[in-house]
Design an enzyme around this catalytic site. Structure first.
Site, PDB file in Angstrom:
ATOM      1  CB  ALA A  14      -5.342   8.364 -10.112  1.00 52.19           C
ATOM      2  NE  ARG A  16      -9.114   3.586 -16.403  1.00 54.64           N
ATOM      3  CZ  ARG A  16      -8.294   2.685 -17.408  1.00 54.64           C
ATOM      4  NH1 ARG A  16      -8.923   1.437 -16.655  1.00 54.64           N
ATOM      5  NH2 ARG A  16      -7.937   2.777 -18.110  1.00 54.64           N
ATOM      6  CG  ASN A  89      -1.123   3.042  -9.883  1.00 57.70           C
ATOM      7  OD1 ASN A  89      -1.057   1.822  -9.077  1.00 57.70           O
ATOM      8  ND2 ASN A  89      -2.226   3.184 -10.939  1.00 57.70           N
ATOM      9  CE1 TYR A 166       2.020  -5.189 -17.008  1.00 58.20           C
ATOM     10  CE2 TYR A 166       2.118  -7.599 -15.513  1.00 58.20           C
ATOM     11  CZ  TYR A 166       2.295  -5.658 -15.819  1.00 58.20           C
ATOM     12  OH  TYR A 166       1.790  -5.703 -14.104  1.00 58.20           O
ATOM     13  CB  ALA A 168      11.024  -6.880 -19.374  1.00 59.48           C
ATOM     14  CE  LYS A 170       4.006  -2.889 -13.573  1.00 59.26           C
ATOM     15  NZ  LYS A 170       4.064  -2.041 -13.661  1.00 59.26           N
TER      16      LYS A 170
HETATM   17  N1  LIG Z   1      -4.783  -5.628 -11.676  1.00 56.59           N
HETATM   18  C1  LIG Z   1      -3.590  -6.069 -11.382  1.00 56.59           C
HETATM   19  O1  LIG Z   1      -4.049  -7.823 -11.719  1.00 56.59           O
HETATM   20  C2  LIG Z   1      -2.022  -5.963 -11.469  1.00 56.59           C
HETATM   21  C3  LIG Z   1      -1.201  -7.273 -11.048  1.00 56.59           C
HETATM   22  C4  LIG Z   1       0.311  -6.527 -10.784  1.00 56.59           C
HETATM   23  C5  LIG Z   1       0.341  -5.296 -10.496  1.00 56.59           C
HETATM   24  N2  LIG Z   1      -0.740  -4.279 -11.165  1.00 56.59           N
HETATM   25  C6  LIG Z   1       0.234  -3.097 -11.706  1.00 56.59           C
HETATM   26  O2  LIG Z   1      -0.577  -2.014 -10.830  1.00 56.59           O
HETATM   27  C7  LIG Z   1      -0.480  -0.466 -11.446  1.00 56.59           C
HETATM   28  C8  LIG Z   1      -1.804  -0.135 -12.161  1.00 56.59           C
HETATM   29  O3  LIG Z   1      -2.735  -0.923 -12.048  1.00 56.59           O
HETATM   30  P1  LIG Z   1      -4.268  -1.424 -12.329  1.00 56.59           P
HETATM   31  O4  LIG Z   1      -5.153  -2.613 -12.351  1.00 56.59           O
HETATM   32  O5  LIG Z   1      -4.801  -0.352 -11.500  1.00 56.59           O
HETATM   33  O6  LIG Z   1      -4.608  -0.701 -13.777  1.00 56.59           O
HETATM   34  P2  LIG Z   1      -5.762  -0.510 -14.935  1.00 56.59           P
HETATM   35  O7  LIG Z   1      -7.355  -0.274 -13.553  1.00 56.59           O
HETATM   36  O8  LIG Z   1      -5.896  -0.627 -16.111  1.00 56.59           O
HETATM   37  O9  LIG Z   1      -5.735   1.111 -14.655  1.00 56.59           O
HETATM   38  C9  LIG Z   1      -4.303   1.938 -15.887  1.00 56.59           C
HETATM   39  C10 LIG Z   1      -4.119   3.543 -15.019  1.00 56.59           C
HETATM   40  O10 LIG Z   1      -2.894   4.356 -15.782  1.00 56.59           O
HETATM   41  C11 LIG Z   1      -3.134   4.387 -16.530  1.00 56.59           C
HETATM   42  N3  LIG Z   1      -2.913   4.974 -17.651  1.00 56.59           N
HETATM   43  C12 LIG Z   1      -3.123   3.707 -18.999  1.00 56.59           C
HETATM   44  N4  LIG Z   1      -2.042   3.636 -20.116  1.00 56.59           N
HETATM   45  C13 LIG Z   1      -1.387   4.526 -19.156  1.00 56.59           C
HETATM   46  C14 LIG Z   1      -0.546   5.815 -20.470  1.00 56.59           C
HETATM   47  N5  LIG Z   1      -0.183   5.366 -21.713  1.00 56.59           N
HETATM   48  N6  LIG Z   1       0.258   6.434 -19.445  1.00 56.59           N
HETATM   49  C15 LIG Z   1      -0.372   6.892 -18.244  1.00 56.59           C
HETATM   50  N7  LIG Z   1      -1.323   6.673 -18.081  1.00 56.59           N
HETATM   51  C16 LIG Z   1      -2.074   5.486 -18.583  1.00 56.59           C
HETATM   52  C17 LIG Z   1      -5.323   4.707 -16.836  1.00 56.59           C
HETATM   53  O11 LIG Z   1      -5.862   6.032 -17.457  1.00 56.59           O
HETATM   54  P3  LIG Z   1      -6.971   5.743 -17.841  1.00 56.59           P
HETATM   55  O12 LIG Z   1      -7.882   5.810 -17.450  1.00 56.59           O
HETATM   56  O13 LIG Z   1      -6.863   7.646 -18.601  1.00 56.59           O
HETATM   57  O14 LIG Z   1      -6.944   4.673 -19.526  1.00 56.59           O
HETATM   58  C18 LIG Z   1      -5.580   4.193 -15.617  1.00 56.59           C
HETATM   59  O15 LIG Z   1      -5.478   5.488 -14.962  1.00 56.59           O
HETATM   60  C19 LIG Z   1       0.179  -0.852 -12.663  1.00 56.59           C
HETATM   61  O16 LIG Z   1       1.333  -0.232 -12.873  1.00 56.59           O
HETATM   62  C20 LIG Z   1      -0.411  -2.332 -13.187  1.00 56.59           C
HETATM   63  O17 LIG Z   1       0.842  -2.697 -13.767  1.00 56.59           O
HETATM   64  C21 LIG Z   1      -1.276  -4.779 -11.494  1.00 56.59           C
END
Ligand SMILES: NC(=O)c1ccc[n+]([C@@H]2O[C@H](COP(=O)([O-])OP(=O)(O)OC[C@H]3O[C@@H](n4cnc5c(N)ncnc54)[C@H](OP(=O)(O)O)[C@@H]3O)[C@@H](O)[C@H]2O)c1
Length: 261
Positions: A14, A16, A89, A166, A168, A170
């Site tokens: 949460a 970012r 998330n 990644y 796999a 998901k």
């Molecule tokens: N962005 C896209 O294009 C996209 C597309 C499809 C699906 N998604 C999915 O949507 C979700 C959110 O993505 P997002 O784009 O918002 O990601 P993001 O901006 O990269 O933020 C990732 C978040 O996950 C936390 N995190 C990263 N590694 C972690 C770990 N090892 N343990 C616990 N927390 C961890 C981070 O914490 P810190 O801030 O402390 O590092 C941050 O809060 C994910 O499940 C992603 O796979 C994203």
């Protein structure tokens, strides 16, 4: 007339992006939110400050570490007493195309990605489901005893040629969500899964501004990728509004960039 009890939600990742938007929108709907992050405390504190209402709190854990997930759950329960909504998330994404990645790096990516994106959420689902199933109530028939919303990806269906672990992870999360929906429906615990395409966040930034940017945008007939707020709106719908009969759904949010049959 007495007010319905305030719902308590745990949102992972949460600090970012999509998770931050989900936490804000849940707080706007009156929830008390436990915001999880991994290591970016400054971003997590900024997200916490952006939430309306009181009682919200931050919790840190690395989802690749099973013991840390259990510690996180215990800390959240000690502080909040009850969790009604869990949003899984948090996730990692790292390039490891099969033909340009050496064997050591390949193994490392698979282990880390599956641990953070699949085993971590599976562990949290286990802890949450058992607590929700035995929570003393009060029990709201429409809301159920609890709701779990898992954030998956279009890549589970379309494939991830640059990041097969990644994709796999998901696909595993989709299957986990559907198995849990079946297992938990008799307890009135509902499980939903969202499968976004590209979303404008830190995770995607390098790709949306790099050499693949034009190709990525060309995948999208809307002419743009999704905004985090759009994914959050759908996650909040699943967490608070969706009918119980939607449990087990995997909802596409990819702007018609990939239409599965
Ligand atoms: N962005 C896209 O294009 C996209 C597309 C499809 C699906 N998604 C999915 O949507 C979700 C959110 O993505 P997002 O784009 O918002 O990601 P993001 O901006 O990269 O933020 C990732 C978040 O996950 C936390 N995190 C990263 N590694 C972690 C770990 N090892 N343990 C616990 N927390 C961890 C981070 O914490 P810190 O801030 O402390 O590092 C941050 O809060 C994910 O499940 C992603 O796979 C994203």
């Amino acid at each position: 007339m007495s007010q319905p009890p305030r719902l308590h939600a745990l949102v992972t990742g949460a600090s970012r992006g999509i998770g931050r938007a989900i936490a804000i929108q849940l707080a706007q709907r009156g929830c008390r939110v436990a915001l999880h992050f991994q290591k970016n405390r400054a971003a997590a504190e900024a997200a916490l400050a952006a939430l309306p209402g009181t009682g919200h709190a931050l919790f840190a854990a690395d989802f690749a570490d099973g013991a840390a997930v259990e510690r996180l759950w215990d800390e959240v329960m000690a502080a909040f007493g009850r969790i009604d909504v869990v949003v899984n998330n948090a996730a990692v994404y790292g390039d490891h195309a099969p033909l340009t990645t050496d064997y050591a790096a390949w193994q490392q990516e698979w282990q880390h990605t599956l641990a953070a994106n699949l085993l971590g959420p599976a562990n949290l689902c286990h802890l949450a489901a058992r607590a929700m199933a035995t929570a003393p109530g009060p029990f709201d028939a429409a809301q159920g005893r609890g709701r779990i919303v898992n954030i998956s990806s279009r890549g589970a269906f379309r494939g991830e040629p640059h990041a097969p672990a990644y994709g796999a992870s998901k696909a595993g999360l989709n299957s986990l969500s559907q198995s849990l929906a079946l297992a938990l429906a008799p307890q009135s615990i509902y499980v939903f899964c969202l499968a976004p395409g590209w979303v404008d966040t830190d995770m995607a930034a390098e790709y949306l501004t790099g050499p693949r940017a034009a190709e990525i945008r060309a995948q999208h007939p809307l002419g743009r990728v999704a905004a985090a707020d759009e994914i959050a709106r759908t996650a909040v719908f699943c967490a608070l509004d969706a009918p119980a009969t939607m449990t087990g759904s995997i909802i596409d949010l990819n702007g018609a960039s990939y239409l599965r049959t």
